[in-house]
Design an enzyme around this catalytic site. Structure first.
Site, PDB file in Angstrom:
ATOM      1  N   CYS A  68       0.832  -1.191   0.000  1.00 55.23           N
ATOM      2  CA  CYS A  68       0.000   0.000   0.000  1.00 55.23           C
ATOM      3  C   CYS A  68       0.873   1.251   0.000  1.00 55.23           C
ATOM      4  O   CYS A  68       1.786   1.377   0.819  1.00 55.23           O
ATOM      5  CB  CYS A  68      -0.900  -0.028   1.238  1.00 55.23           C
ATOM      6  SG  CYS A  68      -1.676   1.534   1.635  1.00 55.23           S
ATOM      7  N   GLU A  69       0.608   2.163  -0.927  1.00 57.36           N
ATOM      8  CA  GLU A  69       1.438   3.364  -1.014  1.00 57.36           C
ATOM      9  C   GLU A  69       1.169   4.358   0.113  1.00 57.36           C
ATOM     10  O   GLU A  69       1.954   5.273   0.333  1.00 57.36           O
ATOM     11  CB  GLU A  69       1.238   4.058  -2.361  1.00 57.36           C
ATOM     12  CG  GLU A  69      -0.130   4.659  -2.576  1.00 57.36           C
ATOM     13  CD  GLU A  69      -0.242   5.341  -3.927  1.00 57.36           C
ATOM     14  OE1 GLU A  69      -1.020   6.307  -4.015  1.00 57.36           O
ATOM     15  OE2 GLU A  69       0.418   4.909  -4.879  1.00 57.36           O
ATOM     16  N   HIS A  70       0.063   4.187   0.837  1.00 56.98           N
ATOM     17  CA  HIS A  70      -0.276   5.121   1.902  1.00 56.98           C
ATOM     18  C   HIS A  70       0.512   4.859   3.185  1.00 56.98           C
ATOM     19  O   HIS A  70       0.870   5.795   3.903  1.00 56.98           O
ATOM     20  CB  HIS A  70      -1.783   5.063   2.196  1.00 56.98           C
ATOM     21  CG  HIS A  70      -2.623   5.411   1.009  1.00 56.98           C
ATOM     22  ND1 HIS A  70      -3.822   4.784   0.735  1.00 56.98           N
ATOM     23  CD2 HIS A  70      -2.428   6.301   0.008  1.00 56.98           C
ATOM     24  CE1 HIS A  70      -4.331   5.285  -0.378  1.00 56.98           C
ATOM     25  NE2 HIS A  70      -3.503   6.199  -0.836  1.00 56.98           N
ATOM     26  N   HIS A  71       0.746   3.562   3.486  1.00 56.70           N
ATOM     27  CA  HIS A  71       1.446   3.225   4.728  1.00 56.70           C
ATOM     28  C   HIS A  71       2.681   2.362   4.484  1.00 56.70           C
ATOM     29  O   HIS A  71       3.387   2.026   5.425  1.00 56.70           O
ATOM     30  CB  HIS A  71       0.513   2.474   5.689  1.00 56.70           C
ATOM     31  CG  HIS A  71      -0.727   3.224   6.026  1.00 56.70           C
ATOM     32  ND1 HIS A  71      -1.922   3.028   5.367  1.00 56.70           N
ATOM     33  CD2 HIS A  71      -0.965   4.203   6.932  1.00 56.70           C
ATOM     34  CE1 HIS A  71      -2.845   3.844   5.867  1.00 56.70           C
ATOM     35  NE2 HIS A  71      -2.289   4.568   6.814  1.00 56.70           N
ATOM     36  N   GLN A 126      -5.047  -0.905  -4.557  1.00 56.01           N
ATOM     37  CA  GLN A 126      -5.637  -2.057  -5.244  1.00 56.01           C
ATOM     38  C   GLN A 126      -6.451  -1.642  -6.458  1.00 56.01           C
ATOM     39  O   GLN A 126      -6.463  -2.339  -7.483  1.00 56.01           O
ATOM     40  CB  GLN A 126      -6.494  -2.858  -4.260  1.00 56.01           C
ATOM     41  CG  GLN A 126      -7.034  -4.158  -4.847  1.00 56.01           C
ATOM     42  CD  GLN A 126      -7.767  -4.987  -3.800  1.00 56.01           C
ATOM     43  OE1 GLN A 126      -7.423  -4.959  -2.620  1.00 56.01           O
ATOM     44  NE2 GLN A 126      -8.768  -5.725  -4.223  1.00 56.01           N
ATOM     45  N   HIS A 178      -5.536  -6.240   3.435  1.00 55.13           N
ATOM     46  CA  HIS A 178      -4.601  -5.140   3.604  1.00 55.13           C
ATOM     47  C   HIS A 178      -4.141  -5.056   5.049  1.00 55.13           C
ATOM     48  O   HIS A 178      -4.961  -4.891   5.962  1.00 55.13           O
ATOM     49  CB  HIS A 178      -5.271  -3.826   3.189  1.00 55.13           C
ATOM     50  CG  HIS A 178      -5.580  -3.755   1.726  1.00 55.13           C
ATOM     51  ND1 HIS A 178      -4.958  -2.869   0.877  1.00 55.13           N
ATOM     52  CD2 HIS A 178      -6.445  -4.467   0.953  1.00 55.13           C
ATOM     53  CE1 HIS A 178      -5.428  -3.029  -0.358  1.00 55.13           C
ATOM     54  NE2 HIS A 178      -6.332  -3.989  -0.321  1.00 55.13           N
ATOM     55  N   CYS A 212      -2.668  -2.675   6.408  1.00 49.70           N
ATOM     56  CA  CYS A 212      -2.911  -1.355   6.985  1.00 49.70           C
ATOM     57  C   CYS A 212      -4.283  -1.308   7.660  1.00 49.70           C
ATOM     58  O   CYS A 212      -4.532  -0.440   8.500  1.00 49.70           O
ATOM     59  CB  CYS A 212      -2.792  -0.267   5.917  1.00 49.70           C
ATOM     60  SG  CYS A 212      -3.944  -0.422   4.542  1.00 49.70           S
TER      61      CYS A 212
END
Length: 208
Positions: free
Chosen positions: A97-100, A138, A166, A168
């Site tokens: 995941c690019e956010h976390h 995703q 996920h 996250c």
């Protein structure tokens, strides 16, 4: 891109890996700083080689940036007068995941209806890997796989479904360990209800 080859001797086993040496050293420096900022002793035995290990791991997990998925498909394109559904299902997906920058893992199901050309079955799985080995969401991953196959093979239609968990969501934040996210995208013939329903029925069938 230039790569250095690192050999590691361990009880008679030689492990050969290829990494960009300059990138590896830069990542090692920053990961050591991260450990120190977290309050750890980066020099203690258990962490002494961690910056190197993480630097190598991150390059492996994001190697998709250096791969052209279209070239994967073109490397095994064959003329074939077959116009029925081709499905490669239960393709393992490992992405971050690019956010976390935490992993999400699951399965991809990919189908296309040829229009003069087919591709090697393993190439479909490799395309999934090429896009998954990047920082992702995703939803984008699903669309990128669809677009790549559609633009390269020009089939009568493409269908992609991804089911993933996920970390996250399960390790932090809402902390829901059993939630599964499903995304889908379709082109051409798969926009027809009957064709799409056939695809869903086939990917839902028990695996051999």
């Amino acid at each position: 891109m230039e790569f250095s080859i690192n050999g590691q001797e361990d009880k008679g086993f030689t492990k050969i890996e290829k990494y960009n040496q300059e990138t590896t050293e830069e990542l090692m420096y920053h990961y050591k700083k991260v450990l120190e900022l977290l309050g750890e002793d980066a020099e203690r035995e258990g962490l002494e080689k961690t910056p190197l290990r993480v630097a190598k791991a991150m390059q492996f997990l994001t190697q998709g940036y250096h791969i052209k998925p279209e070239d994967i498909l073109r490397s095994a394109m064959f003329k074939e007068d077959y116009k029925q559904m081709v499905i490669v299902k239960d393709i393992e997906v490992y992405s971050m995941c690019e956010h976390h920058m935490l992993p999400f893992v699951g399965r991809a199901h990919v189908a296309y209806i040829p229009n003069g050309y087919i591709t090697g079955l393993s190439k479909v799985a490799r395309v999934v890997d090429a896009f998954a080995r990047r920082l992702q969401v995703q939803e984008r991953l699903t669309t990128q796989i669809k677009d790549c196959i559609q633009d390269t093979l020009n089939p009568l239609g493409v269908a992609v479904v991804i089911e993933a968990q996920h970390l996250c969501m399960s390790m932090r934040g809402v902390q829901k360990q059993n939630s599964v996210t499903t995304t889908s995208d379709f082109t051409g013939a798969f926009e027809k209800v009957a064709t799409r329903e056939e695809f869903i029925r086939l990917i839902s069938a028990k695996t051999i």
